[in-house]
Scaffold this motif. Structure first.
Motif, mmCIF file in Angstrom:
data_model
loop_
_atom_site.group_PDB
_atom_site.id
_atom_site.type_symbol
_atom_site.label_atom_id
_atom_site.label_comp_id
_atom_site.label_asym_id
_atom_site.label_seq_id
_atom_site.Cartn_x
_atom_site.Cartn_y
_atom_site.Cartn_z
ATOM 1 N N ALA B 103 44.635 43.861 32.097
ATOM 2 C CA ALA B 103 43.678 44.002 33.204
ATOM 3 C C ALA B 103 43.117 45.414 33.264
ATOM 4 O O ALA B 103 42.624 45.831 34.301
ATOM 5 N N ARG B 106 40.132 46.922 35.445
ATOM 6 C CA ARG B 106 39.952 46.228 36.716
ATOM 7 C C ARG B 106 41.039 46.616 37.713
ATOM 8 O O ARG B 106 40.860 46.489 38.912
ATOM 9 N N LEU B 107 42.176 47.089 37.198
ATOM 10 C CA LEU B 107 43.278 47.462 38.076
ATOM 11 C C LEU B 107 43.720 48.872 37.728
ATOM 12 O O LEU B 107 43.817 49.220 36.550
ATOM 13 N N ASP B 108 43.996 49.659 38.752
ATOM 14 C CA ASP B 108 44.515 50.998 38.509
ATOM 15 C C ASP B 108 46.011 50.889 38.259
ATOM 16 O O ASP B 108 46.793 50.619 39.167
ATOM 17 N N CYS B 151 45.996 45.104 48.424
ATOM 18 C CA CYS B 151 44.656 45.689 48.391
ATOM 19 C C CYS B 151 44.341 46.355 47.059
ATOM 20 O O CYS B 151 43.452 47.209 47.008
ATOM 21 N N GLN B 153 42.776 45.466 44.486
ATOM 22 C CA GLN B 153 41.385 45.311 44.045
ATOM 23 C C GLN B 153 40.475 45.340 45.265
ATOM 24 O O GLN B 153 39.798 44.364 45.571
ATOM 25 N N ASP B 154 40.479 46.498 45.932
ATOM 26 C CA ASP B 154 39.857 46.528 47.258
ATOM 27 C C ASP B 154 38.336 46.538 47.221
ATOM 28 O O ASP B 154 37.709 46.673 48.252
ATOM 29 N N ARG B 155 37.746 46.403 46.051
ATOM 30 C CA ARG B 155 36.289 46.313 46.036
ATOM 31 C C ARG B 155 35.792 44.935 46.415
ATOM 32 O O ARG B 155 34.632 44.753 46.775
ATOM 33 N N LYS B 156 36.661 43.950 46.304
ATOM 34 C CA LYS B 156 36.239 42.586 46.643
ATOM 35 C C LYS B 156 36.411 42.368 48.144
ATOM 36 O O LYS B 156 37.454 42.694 48.702
ATOM 37 N N VAL B 159 39.523 40.508 49.290
ATOM 38 C CA VAL B 159 40.753 41.289 49.211
ATOM 39 C C VAL B 159 40.892 42.146 50.458
ATOM 40 O O VAL B 159 41.975 42.257 51.048
ATOM 41 N N PRO B 239 47.782 41.552 42.497
ATOM 42 C CA PRO B 239 48.042 41.331 41.067
ATOM 43 C C PRO B 239 49.221 40.365 40.936
ATOM 44 O O PRO B 239 50.129 40.396 41.764
#
Lengths: 214, 657
Positions: B103, B106-108, B151, B153-156, B159, B239
């Motif tokens: 991923a 897309r994921l930190d 949170c 993926q807090d851009r969505k 989420v 995740p």
């Protein structure tokens, strides 16, 4: 002596009514100056007092500030900022006067019910001080321009001063001087604020300040 | 206890190294995984030592926090909860490395690693804490770590919504716990659990009030039915390895808290057991029903967590009934069933979530409907997920069967009959089992059988062994507990006996009666699977020399069949969904094909959550409207503000004079 003090007090209320009903800006300032003079001589007649240096000093300070300096600043502001001479009230002049009558009635009722420190004072003093305060508040609420709000604030302050006369003897004079200085500083700052409002919004209408909301 | 501190320190170190080494992802991953594994293994070894009957001296140290002190202890109850924490953390953490690798972008990764390790450490501390302040601190860190994982993926927008719902719920829960511990602490004059237990009020409204607080606070975390609504929001968006942790372990902390509270009470009113039975029955049935109506794989699994929490609550209800009726066997049965299901659910649910994560990454989405035919394309993932699905349905020889069997036995066996209401709970549990089977045949069938319904499913492939290994481990654990339940049941029973302070009352009754049929059923189940495997081997052997061709399914003579003409998950579930429409209130939008040459037709069905979507959101929208109306007072006009002051002054003068 009592007659004179009562005359002065009644004159204060009438000047308040005149402020409520006056449509000209500089007229308002002049009325305010007159009210200041009335209040400055009031202590001499109120307390049957030997004309102590302190009372004289206070009266002189009051007359200088409220009768002369503050009105001069305000008139200067009217000229400099080129404020239209109209007061532009939110509440019309006649309703304002009617509300003034209600205010006076209310303050008489309140004045009778207000517990006061013992001492012989004129029966009119408390109701009139309350009425002056409320008129001042009403002026700030009902007038649109920042300058009229300053006037309202000063009227309000006059009411507080009247109330302070009740406890004149107990109040240290440094405190009174402090209050006077406060008023002066407040007017000074308000003058600067008015300048800024007028420069920012090309107007000194306080309803333009709603643009600052959030 | 030194070992516990060492394990916590290792886990915290795993969290802290994730940020400074973020610039070199390979090193960071390896290092933090090594530390995580070391911490988990140390802790798990300690927990197993305690469960095997070892004693560990409690640890106490002063702490400058007001009313707090660092009191840590390990009794069998704490140790039993430590096992799933460390096991799932190890499995999910290892899987997480593979997951984060795939991923990337897309994921930190360092963010997720940090909060994952910290979550593990904080849960372990909360479980071992013997001071309410320390417990609450651990609890709050756990809640916040879970929030940050949700949170990730807090851009969505969905989420952010899920995070918002979750943080509201978790803080309502902690508010209840603050009140609970404040009341208990002020009675005891100390925040130590031991002193609190001694100062608890006798049976009466005060104790019932405390129980209600505990039930609300811990129930919000555990996801009992009226408080479940944050689960289907929060679990899908995290995740996948974090979802496994959230659903497998974090929910169980609510169960732990409730058990700890019950263990503090010297007397348990019978009403508590009945309340827990009712909550368990409603959570399990409604949880599985709503799961049946979902199309999002992880959301479906989240509703299944509610179901399983319900089963755990049934066990706890039985245990409480046993406590209040003085029936030692029922206490042991009920609590050990609940505890064993805690362990089992944490294993198979995290297995399922890990599988769901693999499917999610392969398909690029969590929708069940777009998949199909994955058994051929992702054989390993599908095999392991099959184990998890069979276990969650309570089928022998997997572990879910063992704990559900104990619950059934407690509900139905004659020698432990104390309340006729248990019958209803047994009926609810039976229905739950049936519906769970229906639900997983639906989800598993739609995902893995048939033909791929989209290009993503066409190209899907198994992930690497960093991700498959942990799944294999969890699947083996599920099978192992199912085949050899004895040591696990014994450990749970020992825990249950300490919970009920049994050594004095009944001389530790044995679960022999309940366990005897278990081995038989387990071996029959294993035999059935072996037989199926044998048949499959025979088939391969017989077909060895021949050419096997694959043709399209016969579509009643229709000449142009497409994969879209397969049964979908919704159509499979539709008869059941219609039968329970009164409960589900499914919302459908149906534009049927019209005319001889229909151009466009659509069918859409979704099931809003009864609490969140039908009650809480409308209520909060209405409250918001009321506040918007009040907001007209705040309009920025100086005059009106002064008017408020003026009016208030006059009002006060008139009122006071």
């Amino acid at each position: 002596m009592d007659q004179i003090s009562q005359l002065l007090l009644v004159a204060t209320v009438f000047l308040g009514f005149a402020l409520l009903g006056s449509s000209s800006m500089s007229g308002c300032v002049n009325l305010l100056a007159l009210q200041g003079y009335c209040l400055s001589v009031l202590p001499f007649f109120l307390h049957h007092e030997e004309h102590s240096a302190r009372a004289v000093l206070l009266a002189a300070g009051m007359a200088f500030l409220k009768g002369w300096l503050v009105p001069r600043i305000l008139l200067h502001a009217i000229r400099e900022v080129r404020i239209a001479r109209e007061v532009e009230p939110l509440v019309g002049y006649v309703p304002s006067l009617l509300i003034g009558v209600v205010i006076v009635g209310l303050s008489v009722v309140l004045g009778q019910r207000l517990p006061l420190p013992p001492g012989n004072h004129s029966g009119l003093l408390v109701p009139i001080s309350l009425a002056t305060m409320m008129m001042g508040l009403f002026l700030t609420v009902s007038r649109l321009k920042a300058l009229t709000q300053v006037i309202g604030y000063l009227v309000f302050e006059n009411g507080i001063y009247l109330f302070g006369l009740l406890v004149f003897r107990e109040t240290p004079w440094l405190l009174e001087m402090g209050i006077l200085l406060d008023v002066f500083a407040a007017v000074f700052i308000l003058g600067i604020v008015i300048q800024h409002i007028s420069r920012q919004f090309d107007s000194i209408h306080t309803d333009k300040l709603t643009q600052l909301k959030e | 206890m030194r070992l516990f501190l060492l394990s916590t320190a290792l886990l915290t170190a795993a969290a802290t190294v994730s940020f400074p080494s973020a610039s070199r992802p390979r090193l960071a991953g390896g290092l933090s995984l090594a530390l995580l594994a070391a911490g988990c293994l140390t802790g798990a070894a300690l927990a197993l030592f305690v469960l095997a009957g070892g004693e560990v001296a409690p640890l106490g140290a002063p702490w400058p926090v007001p009313l707090g002190s660092l009191q840590l202890a390990l009794d069998p109850l704490s140790a039993f909860f430590l096992v799933p924490i460390y096991t799932v953390a190890l499995a999910a953490g290892t899987y997480g490395e593979g997951y984060l690798e795939r991923a990337r972008g897309r994921l930190d990764a360092s963010y997720v690693r940090f909060f994952f390790s910290l979550l593990t450490a904080s849960m372990a501390v909360a479980v071992c804490a013997r001071n309410a302040v320390l417990f609450l601190v651990g609890w709050e860190i756990m809640a916040l770590c879970a929030f940050f994982l949700v949170c990730a993926q807090d851009r969505k927008p969905e989420v952010r919504r899920a995070g918002f719902v979750y943080i509201l719920c978790t803080h309502s829960a902690i508010l209840c716990l603050f009140v609970l511990f404040a009341v208990m602490g002020s009675r005891a004059g100390s925040m130590e659990f031991g002193a609190m237990a001694a100062a608890l009020p006798g049976p009466g409204p005060a104790l019932n009030g405390l129980f209600a607080l505990a039930l609300t606070g811990f129930g919000l975390k555990a996801g009992f039915m009226p408080f479940h609504f944050w689960l289907p929001e929060a679990h899908p968006v995290a995740p996948s390895h974090a979802s496994a942790m959230l659903s497998g372990v974090v929910l169980k902390m609510g169960i732990y808290g409730l058990l700890r509270f019950i263990s503090m009470c010297s007397s348990v009113p019978p009403a508590w057991g009945l309340v827990l039975l009712a909550i368990g029955a409603s959570s399990s049935v409604l949880g599985v029903l709503f799961a049946l109506a979902q199309h999002d794989l992880k959301r479906l699994l989240a509703y299944h967590s509610i179901e399983n929490i319900g089963i755990i609550a049934l066990g706890m209800g039985l245990g409480c009934l046993g406590l209040s009726h003085g029936n030692g066997l029922l206490v042991t049965l009920g609590f050990s069933a609940a505890l064993l299901h805690v362990l089992n659910h944490s294993l198979f649910k995290s297995l399922l979530f890990l599988g769901a994560g693999a499917y999610d990454q392969a398909l690029g989405g969590r929708a069940i409907e777009g998949a199909g035919g994955l058994l051929r394309r992702m054989p390993w993932t599908s095999t392991f997920s099959w184990v998890g699905a069979a276990a969650i349905c309570g089928l022998p020889p997997f572990n879910g069967f063992v704990s559900e069997w104990l619950v059934y036995y407690g509900l139905l066996a004659r020698e432990v009959r104390v309340s006729q209401y248990a019958m209803f709970a047994a009926a609810a549990l039976a229905m739950t089992g049936a519906l769970a089977a229906a639900c997983f045949t639906k989800a598993y069938g739609a995902l893995t059988l048939g033909e791929p319904r989209g290009p993503a499913a066409e190209r899907a492939a198994d992930p690497g062994w960093t991700m498959l290994g942990p799944m294999a481990f969890l699947a083996a654990a599920c099978l192992g507990i199912g085949l050899l339940p004895r040591p696990f049941v014994d450990a749970a029973a020992r825990c249950a006996q300490t919970l009920g302070r049994m050594s004095a009352t009944a001389g530790s009754p044995s679960l022999e009666g309940a366990l005897r049929p278990l081995t038989l059923v387990g071996s029959v189940g294993a035999l059935a699977i072996l037989l199926a495997g044998l048949f499959w081997l025979c088939r391969t052997a017989l077909l060895a020399g021949r050419v096997v061709g694959a043709g399209p399914t016969w579509g009643c003579g229709f000449t142009a069949p497409t994969p879209r003409m397969q049964y979908t998950a919704s159509s499979y579930a539709q008869p059941l969904a219609r039968a329970f429409d009164g409960l589900l209130n499914e919302v459908t939008e149906f534009a049927p094909p019209t005319g001889y040459w229909p151009r466009r037709a659509s069918f859409e069905a979704h099931t809003p959550d009864p609490v969140l979507d039908r009650a809480l959101l409308p209520a909060s929208a209405r409250a918001e409207q009321a506040f918007v109306r009040a907001r007209r007072m705040q309009h920025g006009r100086l005059q009106y503000y002064l008017l408020y002051v003026f009016a208030f002054l006059v009002f006060v003068l008139l009122w006071k004079l």
